[in-house]
Design a protein around this motif. Structure first.
Motif, PDB file in Angstrom:
ATOM      1  N   LEU A   1       0.820  -1.206   0.000  1.00 28.86           N
ATOM      2  CA  LEU A   1       0.000   0.000   0.000  1.00 28.86           C
ATOM      3  C   LEU A   1       0.859   1.264   0.000  1.00 28.86           C
ATOM      4  O   LEU A   1       0.537   2.245  -0.683  1.00 28.86           O
ATOM      5  CB  LEU A   1      -0.937  -0.004   1.207  1.00 28.86           C
ATOM      6  CG  LEU A   1      -2.126  -0.951   1.107  1.00 28.86           C
ATOM      7  CD1 LEU A   1      -2.800  -1.106   2.461  1.00 28.86           C
ATOM      8  CD2 LEU A   1      -3.132  -0.453   0.070  1.00 28.86           C
ATOM      9  N   ALA A   2       1.933   1.255   0.770  1.00 28.34           N
ATOM     10  CA  ALA A   2       2.822   2.413   0.796  1.00 28.34           C
ATOM     11  C   ALA A   2       3.401   2.678  -0.590  1.00 28.34           C
ATOM     12  O   ALA A   2       3.527   3.831  -1.022  1.00 28.34           O
ATOM     13  CB  ALA A   2       3.948   2.183   1.795  1.00 28.34           C
TER      14      ALA A   2
ATOM     15  N   PHE B   1      -0.240   7.668   3.880  1.00 26.53           N
ATOM     16  CA  PHE B   1      -1.577   7.414   3.346  1.00 26.53           C
ATOM     17  C   PHE B   1      -2.164   6.089   3.835  1.00 26.53           C
ATOM     18  O   PHE B   1      -3.300   5.758   3.501  1.00 26.53           O
ATOM     19  CB  PHE B   1      -1.530   7.399   1.817  1.00 26.53           C
ATOM     20  CG  PHE B   1      -1.047   8.692   1.215  1.00 26.53           C
ATOM     21  CD1 PHE B   1      -1.797   9.856   1.334  1.00 26.53           C
ATOM     22  CD2 PHE B   1       0.164   8.748   0.541  1.00 26.53           C
ATOM     23  CE1 PHE B   1      -1.350  11.053   0.783  1.00 26.53           C
ATOM     24  CE2 PHE B   1       0.622   9.936  -0.016  1.00 26.53           C
ATOM     25  CZ  PHE B   1      -0.132  11.092   0.107  1.00 26.53           C
ATOM     26  N   ILE B   2      -1.411   5.338   4.615  1.00 24.44           N
ATOM     27  CA  ILE B   2      -1.850   4.013   5.046  1.00 24.44           C
ATOM     28  C   ILE B   2      -2.810   4.114   6.233  1.00 24.44           C
ATOM     29  O   ILE B   2      -2.556   4.857   7.183  1.00 24.44           O
ATOM     30  CB  ILE B   2      -0.633   3.143   5.445  1.00 24.44           C
ATOM     31  CG1 ILE B   2       0.178   2.789   4.210  1.00 24.44           C
ATOM     32  CG2 ILE B   2      -1.079   1.871   6.151  1.00 24.44           C
ATOM     33  CD1 ILE B   2       1.426   1.980   4.525  1.00 24.44           C
ATOM     34  N   THR B   3      -3.882   3.362   6.170  1.00 18.05           N
ATOM     35  CA  THR B   3      -4.797   3.228   7.301  1.00 18.05           C
ATOM     36  C   THR B   3      -4.858   1.764   7.722  1.00 18.05           C
ATOM     37  O   THR B   3      -4.579   0.862   6.912  1.00 18.05           O
ATOM     38  CB  THR B   3      -6.220   3.684   6.938  1.00 18.05           C
ATOM     39  OG1 THR B   3      -6.754   2.811   5.924  1.00 18.05           O
ATOM     40  CG2 THR B   3      -6.213   5.112   6.433  1.00 18.05           C
ATOM     41  N   VAL B   4      -5.211   1.526   8.975  1.00 14.64           N
ATOM     42  CA  VAL B   4      -5.335   0.156   9.470  1.00 14.64           C
ATOM     43  C   VAL B   4      -6.382  -0.602   8.670  1.00 14.64           C
ATOM     44  O   VAL B   4      -6.201  -1.775   8.325  1.00 14.64           O
ATOM     45  CB  VAL B   4      -5.685   0.155  10.973  1.00 14.64           C
ATOM     46  CG1 VAL B   4      -6.054  -1.242  11.437  1.00 14.64           C
ATOM     47  CG2 VAL B   4      -4.512   0.688  11.786  1.00 14.64           C
TER      48      VAL B   4
ATOM     49  N   SER C   1      -0.571  -3.366  18.320  1.00 14.49           N
ATOM     50  CA  SER C   1      -1.490  -2.594  19.166  1.00 14.49           C
ATOM     51  C   SER C   1      -2.055  -1.382  18.448  1.00 14.49           C
ATOM     52  O   SER C   1      -3.141  -0.902  18.781  1.00 14.49           O
ATOM     53  CB  SER C   1      -0.767  -2.147  20.447  1.00 14.49           C
ATOM     54  OG  SER C   1       0.354  -1.328  20.129  1.00 14.49           O
ATOM     55  N   ASN C   2      -1.326  -0.867  17.465  1.00 13.92           N
ATOM     56  CA  ASN C   2      -1.807   0.290  16.710  1.00 13.92           C
ATOM     57  C   ASN C   2      -1.065   0.381  15.378  1.00 13.92           C
ATOM     58  O   ASN C   2      -0.171  -0.421  15.081  1.00 13.92           O
ATOM     59  CB  ASN C   2      -1.646   1.595  17.515  1.00 13.92           C
ATOM     60  CG  ASN C   2      -0.217   1.818  17.997  1.00 13.92           C
ATOM     61  OD1 ASN C   2       0.747   1.308  17.427  1.00 13.92           O
ATOM     62  ND2 ASN C   2      -0.076   2.594  19.064  1.00 13.92           N
ATOM     63  N   ARG C   3      -1.443   1.344  14.578  1.00 13.64           N
ATOM     64  CA  ARG C   3      -0.833   1.557  13.266  1.00 13.64           C
ATOM     65  C   ARG C   3       0.664   1.834  13.402  1.00 13.64           C
ATOM     66  O   ARG C   3       1.473   1.363  12.598  1.00 13.64           O
ATOM     67  CB  ARG C   3      -1.531   2.741  12.590  1.00 13.64           C
ATOM     68  CG  ARG C   3      -0.904   3.225  11.293  1.00 13.64           C
ATOM     69  CD  ARG C   3      -1.690   4.416  10.759  1.00 13.64           C
ATOM     70  NE  ARG C   3      -1.125   4.975   9.553  1.00 13.64           N
ATOM     71  CZ  ARG C   3      -0.162   5.898   9.547  1.00 13.64           C
ATOM     72  NH1 ARG C   3       0.338   6.354  10.702  1.00 13.64           N
ATOM     73  NH2 ARG C   3       0.306   6.371   8.412  1.00 13.64           N
ATOM     74  N   GLU C   4       1.022   2.581  14.434  1.00 15.10           N
ATOM     75  CA  GLU C   4       2.423   2.957  14.616  1.00 15.10           C
ATOM     76  C   GLU C   4       3.300   1.734  14.882  1.00 15.10           C
ATOM     77  O   GLU C   4       4.433   1.645  14.383  1.00 15.10           O
ATOM     78  CB  GLU C   4       2.546   3.962  15.766  1.00 15.10           C
ATOM     79  CG  GLU C   4       2.038   5.357  15.440  1.00 15.10           C
ATOM     80  CD  GLU C   4       0.516   5.428  15.298  1.00 15.10           C
ATOM     81  OE1 GLU C   4       0.034   6.288  14.532  1.00 15.10           O
ATOM     82  OE2 GLU C   4      -0.192   4.610  15.933  1.00 15.10           O
TER      83      GLU C   4
END
Length: 225
Positions: free
Chosen positions: A25-26, A34-37, A56-59
């Motif tokens: 996606l990147a 621009f990437i979302t979970v 745990s999260n996108r980061e």
């Protein structure tokens, strides 16, 4: 939609599927910003909430991707210099440049790691990233020191500059739609945006030669012939 992973092997594969989806996606969208979970989980064929079992999260997901980038860069450099000795500063700069520009998502992530990713994960996850990235960094210096006439101090300076210039250069060379439109209107502002690889190689070559000159070798007799 994929079934829930049960075995350790299945869980590892699901984790890698998410990373592969994020990488793709990147590349397609023009950057990790621009990437979302949701997009990552859909690409990986998983339910949106499924990512929480692995990251745990996108980061944390993106930090893992950056960690993989370090390993890939180190492996690529090691393979390039495995049978070589006596490389001069220009040769070292060429290897370092060619191997990092082959990892565009890693170049992009270098900016985001410093700005947000390290600070938006749990401390132990940040510790893991630091531990593994520094291990890769040290291995790169060791591999290049063995194969070249440059000293560890000279190489550390070169690698530090590579990280900074690659991070900045990638962002400049991949402008937002607004800036891309502006550069079409005022081309002289955008000339640097479309010369990432040659500009990076030029700057790193000059830096490598300069570092080789200004940072003394503490043991000249040990330098490869």
């Amino acid at each position: 939609m994929k079934e829930r992973a049960r075995s350790a092997q299945d869980k590892e594969q699901r984790s890698q599927d998410l990373l592969t989806a994020a990488q793709a996606l990147a590349t397609e969208l023009g950057g990790v910003r621009f990437i979302t979970v949701q997009a990552v989980t859909e690409r990986a064929g998983m339910h949106r909430t499924g990512v929480r079992r692995y990251y745990s999260n996108r980061e944390e997901l993106l930090l893992e991707l950056a960690e993989q980038g370090w390993a890939q860069w180190r492996a690529a450099i090691a393979a390039q210099v495995a049978e070589r000795t006596g490389l001069g500063p220009e040769d070292v700069a060429g290897v370092v440049t060619d191997m990092i520009i082959a990892l565009p998502v890693f170049c992009d992530l270098l900016t985001h790691v410093a700005l947000t990713l390290e600070g938006d994960v749990a401390m132990e996850r940040a510790r893991q990233y630091k531990t593994r990235s520094f291990a890769a960094y040290d291995a790169i210096v060791e591999d290049l020191n063995r194969a070249s006439s440059m000293t560890p101090d000279q190489l550390r300076g070169l690698i530090a500059a590579t990280l900074a210039l690659a991070a900045n250069g990638w962002q400049v060379s991949h402008p937002t739609p607004t800036l891309a439109a502006l550069y079409q209107q005022v081309p002289e502002w955008g000339h640097a945006a479309f010369a990432f690889a040659p500009r990076l190689k030029l700057l790193l070559t000059a830096l490598a030669v300069g570092l080789h000159t200004v940072i003394p070798d503490p043991d000249p007799a040990s330098a490869p012939n």
